[in-house]
Design an enzyme around this catalytic site. Structure first.
Site, short mmCIF file in Angstrom:
data_model
loop_
_atom_site.label_atom_id
_atom_site.label_comp_id
_atom_site.label_asym_id
_atom_site.label_seq_id
_atom_site.Cartn_x
_atom_site.Cartn_y
_atom_site.Cartn_z
N TYR A 177 13.67 39.13 -33.33
CA TYR A 177 12.53 39.97 -33.75
C TYR A 177 12.82 41.43 -33.45
CZ TYR A 177 7.71 41.78 -33.83
OH TYR A 177 6.58 42.51 -34.08
N SER A 229 7.75 47.75 -34.76
CA SER A 229 7.16 47.39 -33.47
C SER A 229 7.82 48.25 -32.39
CB SER A 229 7.42 45.91 -33.17
OG SER A 229 7.15 45.61 -31.81
#
Length: 245
Positions: A153, A140
């Site tokens: 995350y 990401s």
């Protein structure tokens, strides 16, 4: 048909980027193993992948955070199809909490899925995949430019970049390629359920929101022989959003 007679495992394959990737690979002749935890959603996804033209599809209920389940899915793939050519490590979870409210269990829950899950499938690929195989990890842009409230995350995705480079180094002598994509804002449930988006803390220009199919196309490229000389690379698929952050 870039993936004629090939077999791919796609984790997080029941929706979003995983499903779009499975559909893309299946439409190009690949036999697909869909990995997820919800059997009903996997069955629905299986029908969509078949309708896209996949020669065969197997839905495997598997928690990627559990190494024994990952090994069982890999073994089931080999027993059913006789080979494994592509692994797409897409499964992920995201938790939204301020740092001071996070617990060790919060961190471990995210790291087990977002990082160790990828490691477990890379390990199985290294054990069973033949020369010419390809692994594509899904990280990401949070790996390089995090936003508030997503520390576990973002950390897991940053570690995914390092894991990709390490795996690429060790995979090269085996004839295996390992690369990673870094999606930006993609029109999936994970994006719109993001509290930062809902609250306006994180601003989104509609022009900066991509489709799951955009990421799937990048994954298919990296998984294919078209990218035979691409190794250890990180490919941003963010519409240039990171350049503005």
């Amino acid at each position: 048909m870039r993936f004629q007679d090939h077999v791919a495992i796609v984790t997080g394959g029941a929706s979003g980027i995983g499903l779009a990737t499975a559909i893309r690979l299946g439409s190009e002749g690949c036999r697909v193993v869909l990995v997820g935890r919800n059997q009903d959603r996997l069955r629905e996804a299986e029908q969509q992948v078949r309708q896209a033209g996949a020669p065969d599809v197997w839905a495997s209920v598997c928690d990627v955070a559990e190494e024994d389940q990952v090994a069982a899915t890999t073994q089931g793939t080999l027993e059913r199809f006789g080979r494994l050519d592509v692994v797409v490590n897409n499964a992920g979870v995201m938790e939204f909490k301020p740092l001071q409210d996070l617990t060790g269990d919060d961190w471990l829950r995210t790291l087990r899925v977002d990082l160790l899950g990828a490691f477990y499938f890379i390990k199985q690929a290294f054990l069973h995949m033949q020369s010419g195989g390809s692994i594509v990890n899904v990280a990401s842009i949070h790996a390089v430019e995090p936003s508030p409230l997503v520390a576990p995350y973002a950390a897991a995705k940053a570690a995914m970049l390092s894991l990709t480079r390490s795996a690429a180094l060790e995979g090269k002598p085996k004839g295996l390629r390992v690369n990673v994509v870094l999606p930006g804002a993609i029109d999936t449930p994970m994006l719109w359920e993001n509290p930062n988006i809902k609250s306006g803390v994180e601003k989104l220009d509609p022009a900066d929101v991509g489709r799951a199919e955009d990421v799937a196309a990048a994954i298919a490229y990296l998984a294919s022989a078209d990218a035979r000389f691409v190794q250890g690379a990180g490919l941003r698929v963010d519409g240039g959003r990171l350049d503005q952050l």
